[in-house]
Design a protein around this motif. Structure first.
Motif, short mmCIF file in Angstrom:
data_model
loop_
_atom_site.label_atom_id
_atom_site.label_comp_id
_atom_site.label_asym_id
_atom_site.label_seq_id
_atom_site.Cartn_x
_atom_site.Cartn_y
_atom_site.Cartn_z
N LEU A 231 11.26 63.07 89.97
CA LEU A 231 10.86 64.38 90.51
C LEU A 231 11.34 64.60 91.94
O LEU A 231 12.05 65.57 92.22
CB LEU A 231 9.32 64.52 90.44
N TRP A 232 10.96 63.70 92.84
CA TRP A 232 11.27 63.92 94.25
C TRP A 232 12.76 63.87 94.55
O TRP A 232 13.30 64.78 95.20
CB TRP A 232 10.53 62.91 95.13
N MET A 233 13.45 62.85 94.10
CA MET A 233 14.86 62.73 94.47
C MET A 233 15.72 63.87 93.91
O MET A 233 16.58 64.40 94.63
CB MET A 233 15.41 61.36 94.08
N PRO A 234 15.52 64.32 92.66
CA PRO A 234 16.25 65.52 92.23
C PRO A 234 15.89 66.76 93.05
O PRO A 234 16.76 67.60 93.34
CB PRO A 234 15.80 65.69 90.77
N LEU A 235 14.61 66.86 93.46
CA LEU A 235 14.19 68.02 94.26
C LEU A 235 14.87 68.02 95.62
O LEU A 235 15.44 69.04 96.03
CB LEU A 235 12.66 67.99 94.40
N ILE A 236 14.81 66.90 96.32
CA ILE A 236 15.41 66.84 97.67
C ILE A 236 16.93 66.92 97.58
O ILE A 236 17.58 67.47 98.47
CB ILE A 236 14.94 65.58 98.44
N SER A 237 17.50 66.43 96.49
CA SER A 237 18.95 66.55 96.30
C SER A 237 19.37 68.01 96.19
O SER A 237 20.38 68.43 96.77
CB SER A 237 19.38 65.78 95.05
N VAL B 240 25.80 69.05 101.01
CA VAL B 240 26.77 68.02 101.37
C VAL B 240 27.51 68.43 102.65
O VAL B 240 27.97 69.56 102.77
CB VAL B 240 27.79 67.79 100.23
N GLY B 241 27.58 67.50 103.60
CA GLY B 241 28.32 67.77 104.84
C GLY B 241 27.50 68.44 105.92
O GLY B 241 27.93 68.53 107.06
N SER C 297 25.50 57.32 93.04
CA SER C 297 25.66 57.29 91.58
C SER C 297 24.91 58.42 90.89
O SER C 297 25.36 58.96 89.88
CB SER C 297 25.21 55.93 91.01
N ARG C 298 23.76 58.82 91.44
CA ARG C 298 22.95 59.86 90.80
C ARG C 298 23.26 61.27 91.30
O ARG C 298 23.23 62.24 90.53
CB ARG C 298 21.46 59.58 91.02
N PHE C 299 23.55 61.37 92.61
CA PHE C 299 23.66 62.71 93.20
C PHE C 299 24.99 62.96 93.91
O PHE C 299 25.20 64.04 94.45
CB PHE C 299 22.51 62.93 94.19
N SER C 300 25.85 61.95 93.93
CA SER C 300 27.18 62.05 94.57
C SER C 300 27.09 62.39 96.06
O SER C 300 27.98 63.01 96.62
CB SER C 300 28.05 63.10 93.85
N LYS C 301 25.99 61.99 96.68
CA LYS C 301 25.81 62.20 98.13
C LYS C 301 24.64 61.34 98.59
O LYS C 301 23.78 60.95 97.79
CB LYS C 301 25.51 63.68 98.43
N LEU C 302 24.64 61.04 99.88
CA LEU C 302 23.55 60.28 100.48
C LEU C 302 22.45 61.25 100.88
O LEU C 302 22.71 62.24 101.56
CB LEU C 302 24.06 59.50 101.69
N SER D 214 15.13 53.82 108.02
CA SER D 214 14.31 54.79 107.27
C SER D 214 14.81 56.22 107.40
O SER D 214 14.28 57.13 106.75
CB SER D 214 12.84 54.68 107.70
N TYR D 215 15.85 56.42 108.21
CA TYR D 215 16.55 57.72 108.29
C TYR D 215 17.99 57.47 107.81
O TYR D 215 18.91 57.30 108.62
CB TYR D 215 16.48 58.28 109.72
N PRO D 216 18.18 57.41 106.49
CA PRO D 216 19.40 56.82 105.92
C PRO D 216 20.72 57.49 106.27
O PRO D 216 21.72 56.79 106.45
CB PRO D 216 19.15 56.85 104.41
N THR D 217 20.76 58.80 106.38
CA THR D 217 22.03 59.45 106.72
C THR D 217 22.40 59.16 108.17
O THR D 217 23.56 58.95 108.50
CB THR D 217 21.97 60.97 106.49
N VAL D 218 21.39 59.14 109.04
CA VAL D 218 21.61 58.82 110.45
C VAL D 218 22.09 57.37 110.57
O VAL D 218 23.07 57.08 111.27
CB VAL D 218 20.32 59.03 111.28
N TYR D 219 21.40 56.47 109.88
CA TYR D 219 21.73 55.04 109.94
C TYR D 219 23.16 54.80 109.46
O TYR D 219 23.93 54.07 110.10
CB TYR D 219 20.74 54.26 109.08
#
Length: 269
Positions: free
Chosen positions: A58-64, A69-70, A103-108, A222-227
């Motif tokens: 539920l959550w990961m598809p929602l936030i995706s 992207v970008g 693998s699931r959403f083609s983006k971080l 815990s802030y994965p795109t920043v990290y």
């Protein structure tokens, strides 16, 4: 041998740029971990399994769907408490988390930097509105019936990660950990540690972060795109840093301590 100096004396040119306010983020994370530790209901096996399903399905598809992207703008939403706990644990394994997202959403998938109660409340209410519209038959809160049989585990790897970090707050329970002066110093020491990893990691088999540095490292993760952006030039080097629950050998402690004290002329802990 380089001339020793204090960690605070490393110039901005030499240190890794950190794209999140680690002081505010660490204060929030300590409060979050305290709440997790105090929420006994959250650690029941059936509740954990349901939280993982809610996160995964539920959550990961929602936030995706909300993530462009970008874009540098992370969606201003926060998931329910149980889901946020699973998400937090997952991000502490950056390699696994990135592979999962790609693998699931083609983006971080990143997390919004929200540090005050008013914005947190707004982000949670906004998420609830979107969630209710997207999943009308799924309650926003975890309503696991503990009298029912434990449901089938949908993601064993996530169950391992969440179970592993159940007692993470026990590593940072002291009141001083949330003090601004302490956290500012810890942030600078973390930057010094990254500099040390980048410059001297070949001199040690493994590097052990001191407890304040560990707090900042986990917060950064815990802030994965920043990290990922901040440490993209150090990805291979970070594999030499010991993770939070790894077995520690005396040799590794000694090597890390000697290297730190040689470079910065200050106690490692």
């Amino acid at each position: 041998m380089s001339e020793s100096r204090n960690a605070s004396e490393i110039s901005e040119v030499e240190t890794i740029r950190v794209g999140v306010d680690l002081v505010s983020a660490a204060r929030r994370n300590i409060g979050f971990l305290r709440a997790v530790a105090e929420s006994q209901w959250l650690h029941d096996k059936a509740t954990v399994v349901e939280a993982i399903r809610r996160y995964d399905e539920l959550w990961m598809p929602l936030i995706s769907d909300l993530t462009v992207v970008g874009s540098t703008n992370t969606p201003m939403v926060l998931p329910p408490f149980d889901v946020e706990w699973v998400w937090f644990c997952h991000t502490l394994n950056p390699v696994s988390y990135q592979q999962y997202c790609e693998s699931r959403f083609s983006k971080l998938i990143g997390k919004a930097a929200i540090f005050d109660e008013e914005n947190e409340e707004y982000a949670l209410l906004r998420c609830k509105t979107i969630w209710t519209h997207k999943y009308p038959s799924e309650p926003f809160e975890n309503e696991t019936d503990l009298d029912m049989p434990i449901p089938v585990v949908t993601n064993q790897e996530l169950l391992v990660e969440v179970s592993k970090h159940r007692f993470l707050y026990s590593m940072f329970p002291e009141a001083y950990r949330s003090e601004i002066v302490y956290l500012i110093a810890a942030r600078q020491r973390y930057k010094g540690f990254l500099y040390m990893v980048q410059s001297f990691c070949d001199e040690c088999s493994r590097l052990l972060p001191a407890s304040d540095i560990l707090l900042m490292w986990l917060t950064h993760q815990s802030y994965p795109t920043v990290y990922a952006e901040d440490l993209k030039e150090m990805e291979g080097d970070m594999g030499k840093v010991m993770t939070v629950w790894e077995s520690v050998k005396e040799k590794e402690v000694k090597e890390s301590k000697i290297l730190w004290e040689r470079e910065f002329d200050q106690p490692y802990e």
